[in-house]
Scaffold this active site. Sequence first.
Site: not given
Length: 217
Positions: A86, A157, A168, A13, A125
């Site tokens: 969300r 992160r 998540r 995203k 990531r």
Amino acid sequence: MRVVLLGPPGAGKGTQAERIKDKFRLTRIATGDLLRETVRRGTSLGRQAQDFMLRGRLVPDRVILALMRDKIREGVSGFILDGFPRSITQAEKLDKLLEAENKKLDLVINLEVNHNEMISRLKGRVICPECGRTYNKDEFVDQPLICKDCGTHLSQRSDDNPDAIEERLKVYLRHTLPLVDYYKGKGILRSISGKGSPQGVFQRIVDLLYSPGSIGI
Ligand code: AMP
């Protein structure tokens, strides 16, 4: 044009929202980035959000809405929302905010990726703490993890760890996935495959935006 980008964590995203923002000259409003910035600044909202973020939980609506209300109003002539709404409650709040400005959403793009791809993207990531550019570790075989734009050392992160990733995904399935039907019901949802290179996915989004019967840009 007012667009929402939906999709599970790791769908791409952030990367796609940035490209859409540049190509169509929209304001990008990314709740995750806004929240990380608020946490960095150590504000009262940041302190309230931090713990939820580290665990991969949704930050309470009152914090999110305090953050988003003015951003939405300021960007109302054209925005791409990334990470908001969300949940159905947040989507209803968004509709109300827009209604108050006599505006509505034009399009919701739903980025679809399969479970394994999502997990491998999140685990690999790395991000640039300076400019926010996102990479996958696979791009740096035998090379130092340095941002190709600004030379800053890349880091993971803090919520890209196995426990937070699992949470998540659960949160996504429970709270965010129902938005697919919510926006389908409004007739503004379009699904796009998020598989493959960022450029390939972006091309599919551009094709969608320019397709007849889309939103008329
Ligand atoms: P993201 O950068 O979009 O993956 O968001 C990182 C984290 O910020 C999420 O796991 C949540 O803890 C929090 N967050 C971002 N957007 C929202 C939202 N709309 N509602 C609640 N929490 C959010």
